[in-house]
Scaffold this active site. Structure first.
Site, PDB file in Angstrom:
ATOM      1  N   CYS A 136      -1.025  -6.372  10.362  1.00 42.67           N
ATOM      2  CA  CYS A 136      -0.435  -5.366   9.474  1.00 42.67           C
ATOM      3  C   CYS A 136       0.578  -4.478  10.182  1.00 42.67           C
ATOM      4  O   CYS A 136       1.420  -3.868   9.530  1.00 42.67           O
ATOM      5  CB  CYS A 136      -1.521  -4.497   8.859  1.00 42.67           C
ATOM      6  SG  CYS A 136      -2.629  -5.393   7.752  1.00 42.67           S
ATOM      7  N   HIS A 153       1.326  -2.476   0.051  1.00 47.16           N
ATOM      8  CA  HIS A 153       1.135  -2.910   1.435  1.00 47.16           C
ATOM      9  C   HIS A 153       1.605  -4.358   1.599  1.00 47.16           C
ATOM     10  O   HIS A 153       0.797  -5.274   1.701  1.00 47.16           O
ATOM     11  CB  HIS A 153      -0.338  -2.769   1.815  1.00 47.16           C
ATOM     12  CG  HIS A 153      -0.665  -3.069   3.231  1.00 47.16           C
ATOM     13  ND1 HIS A 153       0.286  -3.186   4.224  1.00 47.16           N
ATOM     14  CD2 HIS A 153      -1.874  -3.287   3.835  1.00 47.16           C
ATOM     15  CE1 HIS A 153      -0.315  -3.460   5.376  1.00 47.16           C
ATOM     16  NE2 HIS A 153      -1.628  -3.530   5.158  1.00 47.16           N
ATOM     17  N   CYS A 189      -3.730   0.562  11.301  1.00 45.58           N
ATOM     18  CA  CYS A 189      -4.812  -0.332  11.700  1.00 45.58           C
ATOM     19  C   CYS A 189      -4.371  -1.774  11.459  1.00 45.58           C
ATOM     20  O   CYS A 189      -3.532  -2.047  10.602  1.00 45.58           O
ATOM     21  CB  CYS A 189      -6.080  -0.021  10.916  1.00 45.58           C
ATOM     22  SG  CYS A 189      -5.917  -0.211   9.123  1.00 45.58           S
TER      23      CYS A 189
END
Length: 389
Positions: free
Chosen positions: A91, A345, A375
């Site tokens: 990510c 996202h 994260c």
């Protein structure tokens, strides 16, 4: 020593990562190419001067394979001489691209470089790069973790349990993310960062009418009796409402030195001050933002009180709320224009999406210092401090 500054930052609107999403018709190469074209158009730089383009993409398979960033550079019309590479830190892939780009400028390896990212989760669904029945971890990891690794959703549940986060608290955080994103849109605060594409002008997942009453009706997203037996402390409070959605989008930032910016007549938006990366427990997985925040503050010789704005990626409400508990950060300074729960996202694009939103928020609010952290799957996290100019 040379410094590194951001002189332009743009993103697409963020679409739903579904076949009927607003950007599902756009090939991922074209999503990224759109931000690259817009970046040079808005900055006025000659793309021939760009030393490298570093892009983040997570699921590098199918239409996002074969070094997507290189083909986006070509599709954007940049000279063939402009190189490109694609990186994967899950990510945080495009935040890592920012780190690499800035470090290259500071070292003197680059004068002008683009950090960017893209993910089309409608066309390349999550885990598409792992064929059924294949093990991406290998026997050494299986030996080290004999009970097996776990999905991110279960990690989010474990975080909620460990930090005693209630369903009501996580839902309320999610509603506030939507409220702030909707207010930012209504206030014109995204106008300078968003590059409309094919008639799509706004983020598709922002729900101005979201409420805790609505979210309370959602079922647990990751309930699994086997994991429930393994982790009896889980209360199953993570839902689609207090987690980030799946999305399509791209984003890009242009990085150079103050000296080069002055020579080219470019206006710096922020200085890239300090960087940190860290590993953490791959079962809790998403808690690396805590040590990464501590590490980057030490590197910057700053304290939490010095930071005016924070961008903490909202993979799940539980991640940001646990980070807040551990750091003591003021939530009123966190994701002030909304976060990933509302905006979306799109994995590989999220790092530079957060940076884009953050540098524009810094300028709008006159912030001196800002901190961004994310994260990442596998127990990883990136963090960086930006300084307003």
């Amino acid at each position: 020593m040379r410094d590194a500054v951001i002189v332009e930052a743009v993103r697409t609107p963020i679409g739903k990562g579904r076949p009927n999403g607003s950007l599902a018709h756009v090939h991922p190469v074209e999503l990224l190419a759109h931000t690259l074209r817009t970046l040079v158009e808005r900055s006025g730089v000659d793309p021939a001067l760009i030393d490298d383009v570093i892009g983040g993409t997570v699921d590098q398979v199918g239409e996002q394979a074969m070094n997507t960033t290189r083909y986006a550079v070509l599709s954007a019309g940049f000279p063939e001489s402009v190189p490109a590479t694609t990186v994967d830190r899950q990510c945080g892939s495009s935040q890592q691209a920012v780190h690499f780009a800035a470090q290259g400028v500071i070292s003197g390896a680059y004068d002008l470089v683009v950090a960017c990212g893209v993910e089309s989760m409608s066309r390349v669904p999550m885990w598409s790069n792992v064929p059924a029945g294949k093990d991406p971890f290998g026997p050494g990891v299986a030996e080290r973790y004999p009970e097996g690794l776990i999905p991110q959703g279960i990690s989010a549940e474990l975080i909620a349990a460990k930090w005693s986060l209630s369903r009501e608290e996580m839902d309320a955080f999610a509603v506030e993310s939507h409220r702030k994103a909707a207010a930012a849109w209504e206030g014109g605060l995204f106008a300078d960062e968003v590059a409309p594409l094919d008639g799509v002008t706004r983020d598709e997942c922002v729900r101005p009418g979201s409420s805790t009453e609505v979210l309370a009706g959602l079922k647990p997203a990751y309930y699994d009796p086997a994991f429930g037996e393994r982790f009896p402390q889980i209360d199953w409070n993570v839902t689609a409402g207090n987690a980030s959605p799946v999305n399509d989008g791209a984003s890009a930032v242009l990085i150079t030195s103050s000296e080069t910016a002055a020579r080219l007549g470019l206006r710096p938006l922020a200085r890239l001050h300090s960087f940190a990366v860290t590993g953490s427990d791959p079962l809790l997985m998403l808690t690396g933002v805590v040590p990464a925040t501590e590490k980057v503050l030490r590197k910057a010789s700053l304290t939490l009180d010095d930071i005016d704005l924070f961008e903490v990626n909202e993979a799940f409400s539980s991640v940001v709320l646990a980070w807040r508990q551990e750091t003591g950060a003021d939530l009123s300074k966190v994701n002030v224009h909304g976060g990933a729960i509302a905006i979306g996202h799109p994995l590989g694009a999220s790092g530079t999406r957060l940076t884009t939103t953050l540098v524009h928020a810094m300028r709008a609010r006159g912030a001196r210092y800002a901190l961004q952290t994310m994260c990442e799957a596998g127990g990883l996290a990136n963090a960086m401090v930006l300084e307003g100019l």
